[in-house]
Design an enzyme around this catalytic site. Structure first.
Site, mmCIF file in Angstrom:
data_model
loop_
_atom_site.group_PDB
_atom_site.id
_atom_site.type_symbol
_atom_site.label_atom_id
_atom_site.label_comp_id
_atom_site.label_asym_id
_atom_site.label_seq_id
_atom_site.Cartn_x
_atom_site.Cartn_y
_atom_site.Cartn_z
ATOM 1 C CE LYS A 244 -4.274 -2.224 1.613
ATOM 2 N NZ LYS A 244 -5.580 -1.909 2.703
ATOM 3 N N GLY B 132 -12.178 -15.826 0.690
ATOM 4 C CA GLY B 132 -13.497 -15.500 0.905
ATOM 5 C C GLY B 132 -14.179 -15.537 -0.684
ATOM 6 C CB SER B 133 -14.230 -13.059 -3.315
ATOM 7 O OG SER B 133 -12.814 -12.684 -3.478
ATOM 8 C CD GLU C 290 -16.503 -12.635 -0.023
ATOM 9 O OE1 GLU C 290 -16.271 -11.816 -0.501
ATOM 10 O OE2 GLU C 290 -16.069 -13.080 1.158
ATOM 11 C CD GLU D 194 -6.284 2.121 3.357
ATOM 12 O OE1 GLU D 194 -7.303 2.688 3.238
ATOM 13 O OE2 GLU D 194 -6.253 0.647 2.898
ATOM 14 C CB CYS E 274 -3.931 -8.183 1.956
ATOM 15 S SG CYS E 274 -5.292 -7.054 1.693
ATOM 16 C CG HIS F 244 -3.750 -9.215 -6.493
ATOM 17 N ND1 HIS F 244 -3.470 -9.297 -5.100
ATOM 18 C CD2 HIS F 244 -5.069 -8.760 -6.388
ATOM 19 C CE1 HIS F 244 -4.369 -8.853 -4.424
ATOM 20 N NE2 HIS F 244 -5.443 -8.401 -5.046
#
Length: 764
Positions: free
Chosen positions: A137, A472-473, A524, A618, A651, A701
């Site tokens: 990030k 999850g997704s 999800e 973050e 993450c 990713h």
């Protein structure tokens, strides 16, 4: 002599996410690189024309546009391309600086996303297999940047001329721009040592080798007619070693000299900081740094204004760019209060030494409010996206040059909006205020210690060593998006939509059972986004039609807008979770963003619950002195039965320096990004985690499918630092952006590795 208006950076995706669609079409082989670059050129032109000709900005940025990430762009430009990518894509080390196309474009995207070329003989074994570079990030935002890698033997070379081509392109349309570059010191500080570098190597040691490339960039821009260059040095707002003062002085002395040599009219060098207070590092800049302009963020750090203004006053040629329009939120600016700061700066420095600007690049805000026809009119009147923020900058500049009466009508309308927002009954909910008063210590602490909870949970779940799960997704395919859009348009009924979603859930659970995943998720499919979905079911939120913000690469998010006290009228996820659990005998994990309905899921018989907290790191302040207050506030947990297993997920940040605070959350299991950063989270000498942990075993990713050998290596590395019975096996993050075939193969490899480790009896 007049005050100038400026922007530091503009959102890249386009008003309707044109860049996202074209980049993803290129990745999937549907369009060529020339077709991609044609759309890119059109978008850049539109953005320059909008800012300069339609909105009236004096200083418009160029080279702020990126196909993936601005830090990756800069690393690529100076030739910081790790050898593993060079060896595959770049055959000639003597290449002249070129545009980002062909092999250069393939190299660029391989660095960002990884690259895998499978055998043409039908085998699943890759012929070429390159992992992506680390992603983390960007300071304390939700934007993610690609972390540059630097080798002790690194040789820099001007490799890409994107900065020059963009400047020339804008100039061909009659628009003079200010090129934006990540400054040389921050580029090195934001990077990391390449694998196998000596322990005492730090990238900043390469500054002397890097600067000639920056000098060449200045030279080429000067020859093209550039009048000023924006060097972003955001690391100046962080805690820095005093020795770095010399690094900044060396860098900007040489860049200033290059600017003076390269043009009959010397190029102005603007040093740009944002996201925090530069006063602790002010001695790095004043009195001796040879720069022509300095930008400061007066939204995040208004307390620095007087000190920096006083220091700037002593340098009679230095321009001060004051960031008084918030580049990170979506609210209108109080123009009256902002104008007071402009007046103060002009009174001290004079009009010709003041620039009005956003606090930071507008990358972090949506494009425009024009498409938002469905928002509540009262709430919409409180908002300003990127286009509207530039209008505010131009208005304040006009007032500074022509007097406050020149914007009388606009100022009166602005003040009405500001006052309405302060006093609106939409802002405060008495029921929420009363509930807040009822919070006590017992509500935010677990009832028993972890070891006692673990015994009770094992009696119920009977999980093996190295239990497997996902985050999850599961893939949000075109069919899922079409069904959701059809439902929102009213083309299909609620019953038809629910039937479709239930079939997707069933397919998802069947795939997990086929691959022998131990703790199942429902996928999800009913959720547009991990935040937006929950916000749609809560009071105090508003939702945009087109309020997209770039998160990383082509990935955009559409965060809901919190305009008032947040209230949950009824359970959100319980019925879907109960349905999913009815489809499998394995334990199902309930999925929440924030702990909003843990007790409802628990009461419904869902005894494993994941609470996503990806924004924990973050939100951490940039300076260590401010950490304690934030962490004390943010890590309180929720009280549930000992038999309820609480997971949390985080993450793409550095977590090892706040691991003590994370431990205080007392989640039974934490899953965390780990593979893309090469197990860095586990590498810190001080690392320890008292409960169970699932360091991500592969990067979701990237489109590449990790091999079993790669996953075995990661598990072996984990076992050097973690107890055998504390490790969970899972991907880095949710699988939403992946394809079903990719997910199937990757999960198969993952579970096979977990089984192998159970049977072979690997020990610490």
């Amino acid at each position: 002599m007049r005050v100038l208006s400026a922007n530091l950076g503009f959102p890249r995706m386009g008003a309707n996410r044109e860049l996202k669609r074209q980049v993803e079409a290129f990745w999937s082989g549907k369009v060529t690189d020339s077709a991609l670059l044609k759309v890119v050129n059109e978008l850049r032109k539109d953005h320059w024309v909008l800012q300069k000709n339609q909105l009236g900005l004096d200083i418009v940025p160029s080279n702020d546009f990126s196909l993936y990430d601005q830090v990756l762009d800069q690393a690529f430009t100076v030739g910081a391309i790790p050898k593993r990518y060079r060896d595959v894509f770049i055959k000639n080390d003597d290449l002249l600086p070129s545009a980002l196309e062909g092999n250069m474009l393939s190299t660029y995207f391989a660095m960002a996303r990884g690259y895998q070329q499978l055998s043409t003989e039908g085998s699943n074994s890759p012929v070429i297999d390159l992992g992506a570079m680390e992603m983390k990030k960007w300071f304390d935002t939700n934007y993610h940047y690609i972390v540059p890698e630097f080798d002790p033997t690194q040789q820099f070379k001007l490799t890409c001329n994107k900065f020059l081509e963009e400047y020339k392109q804008a100039k061909s349309f009659g628009i003079e721009t200010r090129p934006v570059l990540i400054g040389p010191v921050s580029l090195l500080l934001l990077g990391k040592a390449s694998p196998n570098s000596p322990a005492d190597f730090a990238p900043i040691q390469l500054l002397e080798r890097l600067l000639p490339v920056y000098e060449e960039i200045v030279k080429q821009l000067a020859e093209a007619g550039t009048r000023s260059i924006q060097f972003d040095e955001p690391c100046l707002v962080q805690d820095l070693d005093s020795k770095l003062s010399q690094s900044y002085h060396e860098a900007y002395s040489r860049l200033s000299m290059a600017a003076k040599k390269s043009s009959a009219e010397p190029i102005k060098i603007q040093l740009t900081t944002y996201f925090g207070n530069i006063v602790p590092n002010l001695s790095f800049i004043f009195p001796n740094l040879p720069i022509d302009g300095l930008h400061i963020d007066l939204v995040r750090a208004p307390q620095q204004f007087e000190t920096v203004l006083s220091a700037a006053e002593k340098h009679p040629t230095l321009q001060l760019s004051i960031g008084i329009i918030n580049g990170r939120n979506i609210w209108k600016t109080d123009l009256s209060a902002a104008f007071d700061m402009v007046k103060k700066a002009v009174a001290v420095l004079g009009a010709d030494r003041v620039i009005v600007a956003p606090s930071c690049s507008l990358l972090h805000t949506p494009h425009s409010l024009d498409a938002e026809t469905g928002l509540n009119p009262e709430v919409k009147d409180w908002l300003a996206f990127s286009v509207e923020k530039i209008k505010e900058i131009v208005l304040l500049t006009k007032a500074a040059n022509n007097g406050i009466d020149s914007i009388k009508d606009e100022l009166e309308a602005n003040q009405r909006s500001i006052q309405t927002r302060r006093t609106s009954p939409k802002i405060h909910n008495p029921a929420v205020q009363e509930r807040l008063k009822s919070i006590d210590h017992d509500m935010i602490r677990r009832r028993s210690t972890f070891d006692k909870r673990w015994e009770k949970q094992q009696e119920i779940f009977k999980l093996p060593d190295f239990p497997t799960t996902t985050i999850g997704s599961f893939p949000q395919t075109g069919e899922v998006r079409k069904a959701r859009a059809a439902f929102k348009r009213g083309d299909i009924s609620q019953e038809e939509y629910n039937k479709f979603i239930n079939e997707e859930i069933k397919k998802c659970i069947q795939l997990q059972e086929k691959n022998d995943i131990d703790v199942i998720v429902h996928g999800e499919f009913e959720r547009t986004d991990m935040v937006e979905f929950f916000g749609e079911h809560l009071e105090g939120y508003a939702f945009t039609k087109n309020g997209w913000v770039q998160s990383y690469g082509s990935r955009c998010v559409k965060p809901p807008i919190i305009y008032g006290d947040v209230y949950r009228p009824k359970p959100i996820t319980v019925e879907v979770a109960k349905y999913a659990q009815s489809l499998t005998k394995k334990p199902l994990k309930g999925m929440l963003t924030g702990p909003d309905e843990v007790t409802d899921l628990e009461a419904a018989g869902i005894n494993i619950i994941q609470i996503d907290e990806p924004a924990l790191r973050e939100g951490l302040p940039l300076r260590h002195s401010e950490w304690k207050e934030y962490l004390d506030w943010s890590v309180d947990c929720c009280s549930v039965a000992d038999t309820t297993q609480i997971h949390t997920h985080m993450c793409y940040s550095d977590f090892y320096d706040i691991i003590d605070a994370i431990s205080r959350m007392d989640a039974d299991v934490i899953t965390i990004e780990n593979s893309r950063s090469d197990l860095k989270f586990l590498g810190a000498e001080s690392f320890t985690y008292p409960n169970e942990i699932g360091p991500g075993i592969y990067d979701i990713h990237s489109p590449r499918i990790p091999s079993q050998e790669e996953m075995e290596h990661r598990l072996k590395e984990m076992l050097k630092r973690l107890k055998r019975n504390s490790i969970w096996v899972n991907p880095d993050c949710g699988l939403k952006t992946r394809k079903w075939n990719e997910v199937d193969l990757a999960l198969k490899n993952m579970t096979e590795v977990a089984k192998k480790f159970r049977t072979m009896g690997y020990q610490v």
